[in-house]
Design a protein around this motif. Structure first.
Motif, short mmCIF file in Angstrom:
data_model
loop_
_atom_site.label_atom_id
_atom_site.label_comp_id
_atom_site.label_asym_id
_atom_site.label_seq_id
_atom_site.Cartn_x
_atom_site.Cartn_y
_atom_site.Cartn_z
N MET A 1 0.84 -1.17 0.00
CA MET A 1 0.00 0.00 0.00
C MET A 1 0.90 1.24 0.00
O MET A 1 1.70 1.44 0.89
N ALA A 2 0.77 2.06 -1.05
CA ALA A 2 1.56 3.27 -1.16
C ALA A 2 0.87 4.42 -0.43
O ALA A 2 -0.35 4.48 -0.34
N LEU A 3 1.69 5.31 0.11
CA LEU A 3 1.16 6.45 0.85
C LEU A 3 1.41 7.73 0.08
O LEU A 3 2.38 7.86 -0.67
N THR A 4 0.49 8.66 0.26
CA THR A 4 0.61 9.99 -0.34
C THR A 4 0.06 11.01 0.65
O THR A 4 -0.48 10.63 1.68
N LYS A 5 0.21 12.26 0.36
CA LYS A 5 -0.29 13.31 1.25
C LYS A 5 -1.63 13.82 0.74
O LYS A 5 -1.84 13.96 -0.46
N CYS A 6 -2.51 14.11 1.68
CA CYS A 6 -3.82 14.68 1.35
C CYS A 6 -3.61 16.08 0.78
O CYS A 6 -2.81 16.86 1.28
N LYS A 7 -4.38 16.40 -0.27
CA LYS A 7 -4.24 17.71 -0.90
C LYS A 7 -4.76 18.85 -0.02
O LYS A 7 -4.39 19.99 -0.22
N GLU A 8 -5.59 18.56 0.98
CA GLU A 8 -6.14 19.58 1.89
C GLU A 8 -5.34 19.71 3.18
O GLU A 8 -4.84 20.77 3.50
N CYS A 9 -5.25 18.59 3.92
CA CYS A 9 -4.64 18.67 5.26
C CYS A 9 -3.18 18.24 5.27
O CYS A 9 -2.51 18.35 6.30
N SER A 10 -2.65 17.73 4.18
CA SER A 10 -1.25 17.32 4.01
C SER A 10 -0.83 16.18 4.94
O SER A 10 0.34 15.98 5.19
N LYS A 11 -1.77 15.41 5.48
CA LYS A 11 -1.43 14.25 6.30
C LYS A 11 -1.33 13.04 5.40
O LYS A 11 -1.95 12.97 4.33
#
Length: 165
Positions: A1-11
């Protein structure tokens, strides 16, 4: 499972998440730029499909075009498919041994033509084949194939050694 940052909260979130578990925004892994590129790709594919569909209509119109009995180029182009499909097998059957076409990938097997408007016949002429003789030498052959322009049938076929001068 790859992770990325949320475009709103950056978590950090999973790149396959439909909703951010932290702030609730939809499609948190897709930026506006990525959505724009996706839409652009879809538009380009649709344009290519429309282009090929429209170009097919032009070919149908060209095939339906009526040529005068004396118009050599028009009749040559219009009847090329029939000439190739009906005459090429005759050339290949005339070989006693092996044969080799040297017309290239997009080349035409006929380079010349003559029209007999009184008989409504078109003779296609070419020299794009080599026959192998009993000594394993390759010999250029010149062939001619005459089509009746009304019935699209072969009415005459000749083949002999040599190249068109």
């Amino acid at each position: 499972m790859a992770l990325t940052k949320c475009k709103e909260c950056s978590k950090e979130i999973s790149n396959s998440a439909r909703i951010c578990p932290h702030c609730g925004v939809k499609d948190p892994g897709l930026s506006a730029k990525q959505k724009y590129i996706g839409c652009l790709i879809v538009i380009v594919i649709a344009a290519v499909i429309v282009y090929f569909m429209c170009s097919g209509e032009e070919k149908k119109v060209e095939a339906a075009k009526v040529c005068s009995a004396t118009d050599l180029q028009c009749n040559y182009d219009k009847n090329m498919y029939d000439a190739i499909t009906k005459c090429k097998p005759l050339v290949e059957q005339a070989a006693k041994n092996e044969f080799e076409w040297n017309d290239g990938i997009f080349g035409l097997i006929f380079s010349h033509a003559r029209i007999n408007s009184q008989k409504n016949q078109l003779t296609y002429i070419g020299d794009k084949v080599k026959f192998t003789n009993i000594f394993n030498a390759k010999i250029y052959m010149t062939y001619s194939c005459t089509l009746d322009l009304k019935t699209k049938d072969v009415v005459d076929f000749n083949i002999h050694e040599g190249k068109i001068q």
